[in-house]
Design a protein around this motif. Structure first.
Motif, mmCIF file in Angstrom:
data_model
loop_
_atom_site.group_PDB
_atom_site.id
_atom_site.type_symbol
_atom_site.label_atom_id
_atom_site.label_comp_id
_atom_site.label_asym_id
_atom_site.label_seq_id
_atom_site.Cartn_x
_atom_site.Cartn_y
_atom_site.Cartn_z
ATOM 1 N N LYS A 188 -7.163 3.627 3.044
ATOM 2 C CA LYS A 188 -6.695 4.732 3.882
ATOM 3 C C LYS A 188 -5.590 5.505 3.157
ATOM 4 C CE LYS A 188 -4.995 6.009 8.392
ATOM 5 N NZ LYS A 188 -4.376 5.581 9.635
ATOM 6 N N ALA A 189 -4.677 4.815 2.499
ATOM 7 C CA ALA A 189 -3.603 5.476 1.740
ATOM 8 C C ALA A 189 -4.187 6.329 0.611
ATOM 9 C CB ALA A 189 -2.629 4.442 1.187
ATOM 10 N N SER A 206 -6.228 -6.907 6.653
ATOM 11 C CA SER A 206 -4.780 -6.930 6.434
ATOM 12 C C SER A 206 -4.370 -6.424 5.056
ATOM 13 C CB SER A 206 -4.241 -8.350 6.634
ATOM 14 O OG SER A 206 -4.775 -9.218 5.656
ATOM 15 N N ASN A 216 -8.078 -2.327 3.624
ATOM 16 C CA ASN A 216 -8.226 -1.163 4.501
ATOM 17 C C ASN A 216 -7.014 -0.238 4.392
ATOM 18 O OD1 ASN A 216 -10.514 -2.537 5.351
ATOM 19 N ND2 ASN A 216 -9.916 -2.646 7.495
ATOM 20 N N TYR A 217 -5.820 -0.819 4.335
ATOM 21 C CA TYR A 217 -4.595 -0.017 4.253
ATOM 22 C C TYR A 217 -4.534 0.761 2.933
ATOM 23 C CZ TYR A 217 -2.897 -2.459 8.365
ATOM 24 O OH TYR A 217 -2.756 -2.960 9.637
ATOM 25 N N TYR A 233 0.817 -1.218 0.000
ATOM 26 C CA TYR A 233 0.000 0.000 0.000
ATOM 27 C C TYR A 233 0.852 1.270 0.000
ATOM 28 C CZ TYR A 233 0.813 0.616 5.012
ATOM 29 O OH TYR A 233 1.396 0.808 6.226
ATOM 30 N N TRP A 234 2.073 1.196 0.474
ATOM 31 C CA TRP A 234 2.944 2.373 0.529
ATOM 32 C C TRP A 234 3.678 2.593 -0.802
ATOM 33 C CZ3 TRP A 234 3.705 -2.220 2.988
ATOM 34 C CH2 TRP A 234 4.827 -2.959 2.639
#
Length: 192
Positions: A110-111, A103, A106-107, A15-16
């Motif tokens: 949000k990102a 897991s 959601n990440y 996600y990053w």
């Protein structure tokens, strides 16, 4: 109870580093579907696009780069959320509901908010979410040893849900499948 069923398709698994190219879902309030949505989205310009991730979803880099810009899709998503939740009311929020969302999805979601300059993701959603994979674990624990994996498709088959394999990994199909699994494992005595 306000449920935000959602599924994402992404350009990779980090996600990053990777981004979203499809957001699909269904808004369910007190057991009634209020609205379904399916947004194709051009990923953040600095995200990495991994060919394997696109191959799984059956899309090309050219396709996803032609989708509407993320800030436009973000605005549409906020307009949708605003119909059903007052983000200034701390007691009025959605539960995020997905398959393996706690897991993964959601990440990414949000990102996506942060990439659009919004650090108030939890104004819309409760911190604790409903992961349908976890619910299915308890429901299917007696036959888990017979299952080759616990992927969404495998779980749906174990629950007797018909699958259209060619539609898997399209967020709009996957979220309908998630909702059907949820209805079986979270509401087993319901007549749905």
């Amino acid at each position: 109870m306000k449920l935000f069923f959602f599924d994402l398709e992404t350009t990779g698994i980090k996600y990053w580093r990777n981004g979203i190219h499809q957001i699909s879902g269904e808004i369910v309030i007190d057991g009634e579907t209020k609205e379904s949505f399916n947004f194709n989205v051009q990923p953040h310009p600095r995200c990495e696009i991994e060919e394997e991730a696109l191959r799984v979803c059956g899309v090309t880099k050219e396709q996803i780069l032609s989708y509407p810009p993320m800030n436009e899709v973000y605005s549409r998503l906020i307009d949708l959320l605003s119909k059903y939740v007052d983000r200034y009311d701390k007691k009025d929020k959605f539960f995020l509901v997905g398959y393996n969302n706690a897991s993964f999805d959601n990440y990414f979601l949000k990102a996506f908010f942060v990439q659009n300059g919004d650090n108030f993701f939890y104004s819309w959603f409760w911190v604790n979410s409903i992961d349908v994979m976890v619910l299915a674990t308890s429901y299917l624990m007696h036959k888990r040893h017979e299952m080759p994996d616990f992927k969404q498709e495998t779980v749906a088959r174990a629950l007797g849900i018909d699958i259209e394999p060619e539609k898997l990994h399209d967020a709009s199909y996957d979220i309908r499948l998630t909702k059907r699994i949820y209805e079986k494992v979270a509401c087993p005595n319901d007549s749905r």
